[in-house]
Scaffold this motif. Structure first.
Motif, short mmCIF file in Angstrom:
data_model
loop_
_atom_site.label_atom_id
_atom_site.label_comp_id
_atom_site.label_asym_id
_atom_site.label_seq_id
_atom_site.Cartn_x
_atom_site.Cartn_y
_atom_site.Cartn_z
N ASP A 225 -23.05 -41.36 -45.61
CA ASP A 225 -24.12 -41.42 -46.60
C ASP A 225 -24.12 -42.82 -47.22
N ARG B 138 -25.82 -43.89 -49.58
CA ARG B 138 -26.05 -43.85 -51.03
C ARG B 138 -24.77 -43.53 -51.80
N GLU C 32 -30.45 -43.81 -46.41
CA GLU C 32 -29.76 -42.57 -46.73
C GLU C 32 -28.51 -42.34 -45.89
N GLU C 33 -28.60 -42.61 -44.61
CA GLU C 33 -27.52 -42.28 -43.69
C GLU C 33 -27.55 -43.22 -42.50
N PRO D 263 -27.85 -34.38 -47.18
CA PRO D 263 -28.71 -35.25 -46.38
C PRO D 263 -29.04 -34.61 -45.04
#
Length: 159
Positions: free
Chosen positions: A43, A45, A61-62, A128
């Protein structure tokens, strides 16, 4: 620990993250043995993830990275790893806390670990979705072949 008693799911998460950390530690000290290589999804974030802004803009995000042929300066500490990788001929150093990792796969060993998206005290919020594409090399991770060991901790999660 939860009010209900022992949180075996979180204990398993920590133990299996230790397997990942030890595997990365071996690769950092001795290089990758044989055909072993790692697909690691994390991740972007997550607090403590350090990566160039231009790369974070591509993968907000990923991201899935591949530690196989082109990597350098792999270093492992008790709570994170760092590695240099090339993305479209652009060098980047990534620092990734182990808690940010959602999957760790070694296709050569037909071994994979899938972690909860977060290891926070509260289990609120969505996890996610699948990755937006490959990391340092050609393809995203695929599950190990039938007969391989995939360890998912979902069944241990507190509901």
């Amino acid at each position: 620990m939860s009010q209900a008693g022992l949180d075996y799911g979180k204990m398993m998460q920590r133990a299996l993250r230790g397997v990942m950390a030890e595997s990365l530690g071996v690769a950092a000290r001795e290089g990758l043995p044989g055909g072993h290589h790692f697909y690691i999804t994390f991740d972007t974030r997550h607090p403590g993830v350090d990566m160039p802004d231009w790369l974070r803009a591509q993968f907000p995000e990923e991201i899935t990275i591949v530690i196989q042929h082109e990597f350098w300066d792999l270093a492992v500490t008790p709570d994170r790893f760092s590695v240099g990788l090339s993305f479209s001929n652009r060098a980047a150093t990534l620092v990734v806390p182990f808690d940010a990792v959602t999957t760790f796969v070694d296709p050569h060993a037909e071994f994979g670990l899938k972690f909860d998206a977060h290891d926070a005290e509260d289990d609120e919020g969505p996890e996610p979705g699948p990755g937006d594409g490959p990391g340092a090399e050609a393809e995203p991770p695929s599950p190990p072949a039938p007969g391989g060991d995939v360890v998912s901790l979902d069944r241990f999660r507190k509901r």
